[in-house]
Design a protein around this motif. Structure first.
Motif, short mmCIF file in Angstrom:
data_model
loop_
_atom_site.label_atom_id
_atom_site.label_comp_id
_atom_site.label_asym_id
_atom_site.label_seq_id
_atom_site.Cartn_x
_atom_site.Cartn_y
_atom_site.Cartn_z
N PHE A 56 19.44 -11.39 39.33
CA PHE A 56 18.88 -12.07 38.17
C PHE A 56 17.54 -12.75 38.50
O PHE A 56 17.20 -13.77 37.92
N ALA A 57 16.81 -12.15 39.42
CA ALA A 57 15.56 -12.77 39.88
C ALA A 57 14.50 -12.81 38.78
O ALA A 57 13.70 -13.74 38.73
N GLU A 58 14.48 -11.81 37.91
CA GLU A 58 13.46 -11.79 36.85
C GLU A 58 13.78 -12.85 35.80
O GLU A 58 14.91 -12.95 35.32
N ASP A 59 12.78 -13.62 35.44
CA ASP A 59 12.96 -14.72 34.49
C ASP A 59 11.64 -14.91 33.75
O ASP A 59 10.76 -15.65 34.18
N LEU A 60 11.50 -14.23 32.62
CA LEU A 60 10.21 -14.20 31.93
C LEU A 60 9.80 -15.53 31.33
O LEU A 60 8.61 -15.79 31.12
N PHE A 61 10.76 -16.41 31.05
CA PHE A 61 10.40 -17.72 30.53
C PHE A 61 9.69 -18.59 31.57
O PHE A 61 9.09 -19.61 31.22
N GLN A 62 9.74 -18.19 32.83
CA GLN A 62 9.06 -18.98 33.85
C GLN A 62 7.55 -19.01 33.60
O GLN A 62 6.86 -19.93 34.03
N HIS A 63 7.03 -18.00 32.90
CA HIS A 63 5.59 -17.95 32.64
C HIS A 63 5.14 -19.03 31.66
O HIS A 63 3.95 -19.34 31.57
N VAL A 64 6.09 -19.61 30.91
CA VAL A 64 5.74 -20.69 29.99
C VAL A 64 5.45 -21.98 30.75
O VAL A 64 4.66 -22.81 30.30
N GLY A 65 6.08 -22.14 31.92
CA GLY A 65 5.94 -23.37 32.69
C GLY A 65 7.16 -24.25 32.57
O GLY A 65 7.85 -24.24 31.54
N GLU A 66 7.46 -25.01 33.61
CA GLU A 66 8.68 -25.83 33.66
C GLU A 66 8.73 -26.87 32.54
O GLU A 66 9.80 -27.13 31.99
N LYS A 67 7.61 -27.46 32.20
CA LYS A 67 7.62 -28.53 31.21
C LYS A 67 7.77 -28.01 29.78
O LYS A 67 8.25 -28.72 28.90
#
Length: 299
Positions: free
Chosen positions: A88-99
């Motif tokens: 499950f390494a792919e996580d496209l929401f990470q591109h939005v940023g943590e905040k």
């Protein structure tokens, strides 16, 4: 079999005791008040609740479902022992940023009879749940045209939002003749054991019941294969965030930005799509994964 159950219960108690030693003074989220604000309790108090037999039959058991454990100084050390399984390494929401991204990972600790009533995870996300100790009962329904919330959470049968109530009052109906005759899918049942990961694809209705004291971590993800649906849901439900997401994708994943640009605002593809906010693709949904760092000493 009894020996195995007793051993599992002993291991779960050790995990909870170890957490008390490290995080006894930290306040974890156990729910929300009537105004939507988080209710937090020190883990030392939660430990007392979990180990006090007088609470074993509570109608609404206290249940840690904390999505901010990685942001709070007192619980941040848990991240030292947290790693996403390779599947499950792919996580496209990470591109939005943590905040800016929605809540996406939780530490989940609860006693017997706690859990999550039937729901669909939000924004077309899929989810994985790594169980460190204890046992969880799962009930899942694949996406089926015509299967709606009103069928799984009908009014008038005494459902109160608690997992144990749903399993007692609604689950038997999903095994009955009337359910089958209506063309609705039978539930898929599984019991998750320590060291196993449950994967729930997007759009699947599911309910979870803790059978004993459990410690787990769970995370929601969006992958390339499910991006189009997740984009449609996010654009409708979180328009400001979706604009920032698209901006980042144009730089890092132009292929997906092109997919987003090609999506209709509201088309036939999304007519029957279901998503919901929740407190969280094959018939074999349990994946054995005992090598994850989530089983490290802090847990």
């Amino acid at each position: 079999v009894l020996d195995a159950v007793l051993e599992a219960m002993a291991q779960a108690s050790k995990r909870i005791d170890a957490l008390k030693e490290k995080f006894g003074s930290h306040r974890f989220k156990v729910g929300s008040d009537d105004d939507g604000y988080a209710v937090r309790l020190k883990f030392s108090h939660i430990h007392h609740y979990l180990t006090d037999e007088t609470h074993a039959k509570d109608d609404s058991p206290l249940y840690i479902f904390d999505g901010s454990f990685g942001d709070k100084e007192g619980s941040m050390p848990l991240l030292d022992d947290y790693a996403v399984p390779e599947y499950f390494a792919e996580d496209l929401f990470q591109h939005v940023g943590e905040k800016r991204r929605p809540p996406y990972r939780w530490v989940v600790i609860g006693p017997p009879r706690s859990g999550s009533s039937v729901h669909v995870d939000p924004l077309a996300t899929s989810a994985w749940n790594a169980l460190i100790s204890g046992h969880k009962r799962w009930c899942l329904f694949p996406p089926t045209p015509g299967l709606e919330k009103a069928h799984l959470k009908p009014k008038g049968i005494g459902l109160d939002g608690e997992s144990v109530t749903w399993f007692n009052k609604m689950y038997p109906r999903t095994r009955g003749a009337a359910w089958r005759d209506a063309g609705r899918p039978p539930p898929m049942d599984a019991v998750q054991r320590p060291g196993e990961i449950m994967y729930v694809p997007d759009g699947w209705w599911h309910a979870v019941l803790n059978l004993d004291h459990t410690v787990a971590v769970t995370q929601n993800v969006v992958t390339t294969s499910r991006f189009a649906k997740a984009w449609r849901m996010t654009k409708r439900g979180r328009p400001k965030m979706s604009a920032k997401w698209l901006e980042k994708l144009r730089l890092r994943r132009p292929d997906l930005a092109a997919v987003a640009d090609a999506q209709p605002r509201r088309g036939e593809e999304s007519a029957h799509e279901v998503t919901s906010s929740s407190s969280s693709s094959s018939s074999r949904c349990v994946l054995s994964h005992t090598g994850s760092r989530t089983t490290a000493s802090a847990w």
